[in-house]
Design an enzyme around this catalytic site. Structure first.
Site, PDB file in Angstrom:
ATOM      1  CG  ASP A   2      -4.944 -15.651  -8.854  1.00 40.37           C
ATOM      2  OD1 ASP A   2      -4.162 -16.249  -9.995  1.00 40.37           O
ATOM      3  OD2 ASP A   2      -4.437 -15.554  -7.836  1.00 40.37           O
ATOM      4  CG  HIS A   3      -5.146 -12.339 -11.579  1.00 43.08           C
ATOM      5  ND1 HIS A   3      -5.209 -11.199 -11.389  1.00 43.08           N
ATOM      6  CD2 HIS A   3      -4.416 -13.305 -10.496  1.00 43.08           C
ATOM      7  CE1 HIS A   3      -4.444 -11.001 -10.001  1.00 43.08           C
ATOM      8  NE2 HIS A   3      -4.035 -12.132  -9.677  1.00 43.08           N
ATOM      9  CG  HIS A   8       3.308 -11.864 -10.547  1.00 44.12           C
ATOM     10  ND1 HIS A   8       3.672 -12.142  -9.179  1.00 44.12           N
ATOM     11  CD2 HIS A   8       2.239 -12.680 -11.062  1.00 44.12           C
ATOM     12  CE1 HIS A   8       2.435 -13.144  -9.052  1.00 44.12           C
ATOM     13  NE2 HIS A   8       1.705 -13.395 -10.074  1.00 44.12           N
ATOM     14  CG  HIS A  58      -3.751 -10.851  -5.186  1.00 47.21           C
ATOM     15  ND1 HIS A  58      -2.730 -11.400  -4.802  1.00 47.21           N
ATOM     16  CD2 HIS A  58      -4.360 -11.490  -6.106  1.00 47.21           C
ATOM     17  CE1 HIS A  58      -2.259 -12.486  -5.523  1.00 47.21           C
ATOM     18  NE2 HIS A  58      -3.287 -12.377  -6.682  1.00 47.21           N
ATOM     19  CG  HIS A  82      -0.174 -16.511 -12.239  1.00 53.01           C
ATOM     20  ND1 HIS A  82       0.607 -15.852 -11.426  1.00 53.01           N
ATOM     21  CD2 HIS A  82       0.481 -17.697 -12.638  1.00 53.01           C
ATOM     22  CE1 HIS A  82       1.900 -16.228 -11.732  1.00 53.01           C
ATOM     23  NE2 HIS A  82       1.912 -17.209 -12.344  1.00 53.01           N
ATOM     24  CG  HIS A 135      -0.819 -12.181 -13.909  1.00 45.28           C
ATOM     25  ND1 HIS A 135      -1.651 -11.507 -13.262  1.00 45.28           N
ATOM     26  CD2 HIS A 135      -0.450 -13.271 -13.142  1.00 45.28           C
ATOM     27  CE1 HIS A 135      -1.877 -11.905 -12.130  1.00 45.28           C
ATOM     28  NE2 HIS A 135      -0.794 -12.953 -11.943  1.00 45.28           N
ATOM     29  CG  ASP A 146      -0.988 -11.150  -8.769  1.00 48.29           C
ATOM     30  OD1 ASP A 146      -1.990 -10.337  -8.642  1.00 48.29           O
ATOM     31  OD2 ASP A 146      -1.022 -12.383  -8.686  1.00 48.29           O
TER      32      ASP A 146
HETATM   33 ZN   LIG Z   1      -0.349 -14.097  -9.961  1.00 47.63          ZN
END
Ligand SMILES: [Zn+2]
Length: 302
Positions: free
Chosen positions: A64-65, A140, A268, A62, A60, A210
């Site tokens: 941090d990914h 998510h 995570h 976000h 996805h 997530d």
């Molecule tokens: Zn996320």
């Protein structure tokens, strides 16, 4: 099957913790899963050959990914890569990456192929003669998929001495490996199980990050060899799960149990915690075979 954790923390990169990224080695593939900031440094630290990465899966959008993705794509170019790179991720990812490339005045010299995902049901997104990859729709705050990497059924193994004793022509070896009974040189039907051994069981790896607690993934990941399930929070912070759409270690363990997987890997982690043994302890109250992801750690599942 070998899994190397490059980063297994949520939110921001910190001195000793990296955001999410991992490398799955399966049937000669080197699949990169998510690509948080700093991924290319961790790939080097873990001695993963850049040229072996041909497929990247982004869960996805976000940061941090995937904030490490443009850096990696650019580095591949500087290293004069020529082989194709396939990127699988949510709709919009292509636009983000191409805009950054356009404004920096350069395109890759190698073919960059985007496979944008928008389906809300599980779909087959990669297949060759040895492996299949399916999406695992997750719940998510934004559109998110996990990924199921599945080895195809292995062939039966010939017991070569018994095969020769049974006087079977080599032309039939392929059929034997596929599980068929065959007729020998004397015209006698030879039962397959008399001259072959069971194949090595096909392995599978389910990556689920997530997501909030989500039983809808269970039929897709059922009986997986390994499940990586996010466990952002401990039980004491469970109230944060609904607004942030994340899970606790207990949620992850409940999914692992209901899906009857062999091994659960937790990761995570929220950066609010300093140690992770409590995650394991909480998960183990529900599911026994629990491992903790750790940046730089490699798991072998042979
Ligand atoms: Zn996320």
């Amino acid at each position: 099957m070998k899994l190397t954790i490059l980063g297994c923390h949520s939110a921001t990169p910190r001195t000793n913790t990296n955001p999410t990224s991992q490398v799955l080695e399966i049937k000669n593939h080197m699949f990169l899963i998510d690509c948080g900031e700093g991924t290319q440094v961790e790939l080097r630290r873990n001695r993963v050959k850049f040229s072996r990465i041909k497929h990247i899966f982004i869960s996805h959008l976000h940061g941090d990914h995937y904030f490490g993705l443009i850096g990696l794509v650019n580095t591949f170019s500087l290293l004069t890569r020529e082989t194709e790179l396939h990127i699988y991720g949510p709709e919009g990812l292509k636009e983000v990456i191409l805009l950054q490339m356009k404004l920096s005045g350069g395109w890759t010299k190698y073919p960059l192929v985007f496979h944008e995902l928008s389906s809300k049901v599980s779909e087959l997104i990669f297949e060759d003669d040895k492996v299949e990859v399916y999406t695992i729709p997750l719940k998510h705050r934004i559109y998110t998929n996990g990924f199921l990497f599945k080895e195809k059924k292995n062939e039966r193994k010939l017991d070569i001495n018994l095969v020769y004793e049974a006087n079977i022509d080599t032309a039939y070896f392929r059929k034997l490996k596929q599980g068929y009974d065959v007729v020998n040189e004397d015209g006698v039907l030879i039962a397959n199980e008399k001259v072959t051994k069971d194949p090595i069981l096909a392995k599978s790896y389910a990556y689920c990050s997530d997501t909030v607690y989500n039983e809808e993934m269970i039929p897709i990941i059922k009986d997986a060899t390994v499940l990586y399930h996010e466990s952002t929070f401990l039980d004491k912070n469970e109230s944060l799960c609904i607004p942030t759409k994340h899970s606790t270690a207990k949620h992850a363990a409940t999914i692992a149990k209901k899906a009857n997987v062999e091994t659960l890997i937790l990761g995570h982690y929220s950066t609010r915690y300093s140690g992770y043994n409590e995650f394991k302890a909480e998960a183990k109250t529900i599911f026994d075979n629990v491992l903790l992801a750790k940046d730089g750690k490699t798991f072998n599942f042979d």
